[in-house]
Each structure stands twice: as structure tokens, then as C-alpha cells.
Design an enzyme around this catalytic site. Structure first.
Site, short mmCIF file in Angstrom:
data_model
loop_
_atom_site.label_atom_id
_atom_site.label_comp_id
_atom_site.label_asym_id
_atom_site.label_seq_id
_atom_site.Cartn_x
_atom_site.Cartn_y
_atom_site.Cartn_z
CD GLU A 72 -6.48 -16.48 3.68
OE1 GLU A 72 -7.71 -16.49 3.87
OE2 GLU A 72 -5.78 -17.51 3.59
CG ASN A 121 -1.83 1.14 1.35
OD1 ASN A 121 -1.48 2.26 0.97
ND2 ASN A 121 -3.01 0.90 1.89
CE LYS A 165 -4.09 10.08 7.48
NZ LYS A 165 -4.30 9.18 6.34
CG HIS A 221 -4.95 5.91 12.46
ND1 HIS A 221 -5.15 7.08 11.76
CD2 HIS A 221 -5.06 4.92 11.52
CE1 HIS A 221 -5.37 6.81 10.49
NE2 HIS A 221 -5.31 5.50 10.32
N GLY A 243 -8.23 6.36 1.36
CA GLY A 243 -9.26 5.58 2.08
C GLY A 243 -10.42 6.45 2.55
CE1 TYR A 244 -14.61 3.31 4.56
CE2 TYR A 244 -12.40 2.46 5.02
CZ TYR A 244 -13.72 2.26 4.63
OH TYR A 244 -14.14 0.98 4.31
CG ASP A 292 -4.44 -5.07 9.71
OD1 ASP A 292 -4.33 -5.32 8.49
OD2 ASP A 292 -5.52 -5.19 10.31
P1 IMP Z 1 -5.33 -3.00 5.75
O1 IMP Z 1 -4.64 -2.49 6.98
O2 IMP Z 1 -4.41 -3.15 4.61
O3 IMP Z 1 -6.17 -4.22 6.04
O4 IMP Z 1 -6.36 -1.90 5.25
C1 IMP Z 1 -6.65 -0.77 5.96
C2 IMP Z 1 -7.84 -0.04 5.31
O5 IMP Z 1 -8.36 0.85 6.32
C3 IMP Z 1 -7.41 0.85 4.15
O6 IMP Z 1 -7.60 0.24 2.92
C4 IMP Z 1 -8.35 2.05 4.30
O7 IMP Z 1 -9.57 1.76 3.72
C5 IMP Z 1 -8.55 2.13 5.81
N1 IMP Z 1 -7.54 3.04 6.42
C6 IMP Z 1 -6.49 2.70 7.20
N2 IMP Z 1 -5.78 3.79 7.56
C7 IMP Z 1 -6.40 4.83 6.96
C8 IMP Z 1 -6.12 6.22 6.96
O8 IMP Z 1 -5.13 6.72 7.50
N3 IMP Z 1 -6.98 6.97 6.27
C9 IMP Z 1 -8.09 6.47 5.62
N4 IMP Z 1 -8.37 5.18 5.57
C10 IMP Z 1 -7.54 4.35 6.25
#
Ligand code: IMP
Length: 193
Positions: free
Chosen positions: A40, A9, A168, A173, A148-149, A69
């Protein structure tokens, strides 16, 4: 010091670099390290998933590895999408899906938080650090920064997507978790990081 980040990512990688490089930690991507795997993510918690990713890449990396994560937990949705944040809806319509689900929810009930768990693995073993960012879900998308969000997550008056990356990172987080990680590495490796 150099560490490998177990992710494909680009946004997570960029933010980790922005936060850790001023602290003296160079972040190499999994791809740059020549590691082409996508383990996975079948854990029940952010911490389990972060450890799954970090451990799998550490087997191949031969240097310290971190994995993030993270996700969004919305109180009015019983904590969803949570660990399913990435898979809850196709990337292009994640914000729209959330706004649909939140239609009719009054302002005072729109509370939510982002959580980021960063797992680390090195020759001394493994561990996790956690960072949270509390806010509320907006009624419409605002801003074009971040990913993302971010466009629907209000932290004060602005969404995370309306902030610069420095703004940001100072309250996110991921920023909170990675600053703790830097303390862990300082303890393990001394002042050089
Ligand atoms: P994973 O950790 O790869 O399973 O995916 C985390 C998912 O949470 C991302 O694809 C976003 O949709 C969301 N996410 C995690 N951190 C952020 C952030 O800092 N901003 C916005 N969306 C986030």
C-alpha cells in the site's frame, strides 16, 4: 549487475531498462523474480512511497531492489495531482481530467513538472535519488508514445508523447533519477556496473 525493480507498471519497467541496460545494469521485474505483492502506497511524499515499495520487495528478493514513485505536479492546481497522479482519475481519462481542470488557465500559468524518486535498497542500506522534468500543460492531447500524462506535457514545442523513447529518456524525470542511481551503484559496486 542485476537488480529487481519493485513495480507492476510495464511502462516504468521498459523505461528503466532502456536507461540502465546501456550502463551495464540488468533490470529484472518483480514478476520475473516471482514476487507477487503490491504494497500500500500510503506515504505522504514520493520518497516515502518509493521506499515503502523498495523495502517490501527487498524483504523477499535477496538482491538489490529499486522502486520508482513518480507523478505530475501542476502549479495552477497547487501541485496536484502529485503523489496521487496514478489514482486521481481512471487511467484512460487522466489526460482529459487534467485538461478539464486546466480549462481557461492562460499559457503563462500552465507550468508543471514531473518528479521521479527512485529508492534503492541493498545490503549496504537504502537511499533515494530524485529527477525532475519541467514543462507546461498543453491545451489538447498530442502524440501516441509514452504513457500516463505524456500526451499533455509539453517539453519545448513537443509533448513527451510526440518524442521517441530515446528523446524522452534523455530529458525525463525518470532518466535524470536513474542516471544518478547508476552513479550510486558504481560507487557501491565498482566499474562493473
Ligand atoms: P505511481 O508512481 O505508481 O504512484 O504512479 C505514477 C503515476 O504518475 C503514473 O500512473 C502516471 O499517471 C504518472 N506518471 C509518472 N511518470 C510518468 C511519465 O513518465 N509520463 C507520464 N505520466 C507519468
Amino acid at each position: 549487475m542485476k537488480i529487481v525493480m519493485a513495480t507492476n507498471n510495464e511502462n516504468k519497467l521498459r523505461e528503466a531498462r532502456e536507461i540502465l541496460s546501456p550502463l551495464g545494469i540488468e533490470v529484472i521485474s518483480q514478476r520475473e523474480a516471482g514476487i507477487d505483492i503490491e504494497p500500500e502506497e500510503n506515504g505522504a511524499t514520493f520518497a516515502e512511497n518509493a521506499l515503502i515499495k523498495a523495502r517490501a520487495v527487498y524483504e523477499l528478493a535477496g538482491c538489490p531492489v529499486i522502486a520508482d514513485d513518480s507523478g505530475l505536479c501542476v502549479d495552477a492546481l497547487g501541485g496536484a495531482p502529485g503523489v496521487f497522479s496514478a489514482r486521481w482519475a481512471p487511467k484512460e481519462i487522466q489526460c482529459e481530467r487534467l485538461l478539464e481542470k486546466m480549462a481557461g488557465v492562460p499559457d503563462e500559468a500552465r507550468t508543471a513538472y514531473f518528479r521521479c524518486v527512485v529508492a534503492y535498497v541493498d545490503e549496504n542500506g537504502s537511499g533515494t535519488v530524485t529527477g525532475d522534468c519541467h514543462g507546461t500543460i498543453s491545451h489538447e492531447k498530442r502524440g501516441t508514445n509514452g504513457f500516463g500524462y505524456d500526451p499533455v506535457f509539453l517539453c519545448g514545442e513537443r509533448t513527451l508523447a510526440e518524442m521517441t523513447s530515446d528523446e524522452k529518456n534523455a530529458l525525463s524525470h525518470r532518466g535524470a533519477a536513474l542516471r544518478q542511481l547508476s552513479d550510486v551503484f558504481q560507487e557501491r559496486y565498482g566499474a562493473s556496473c
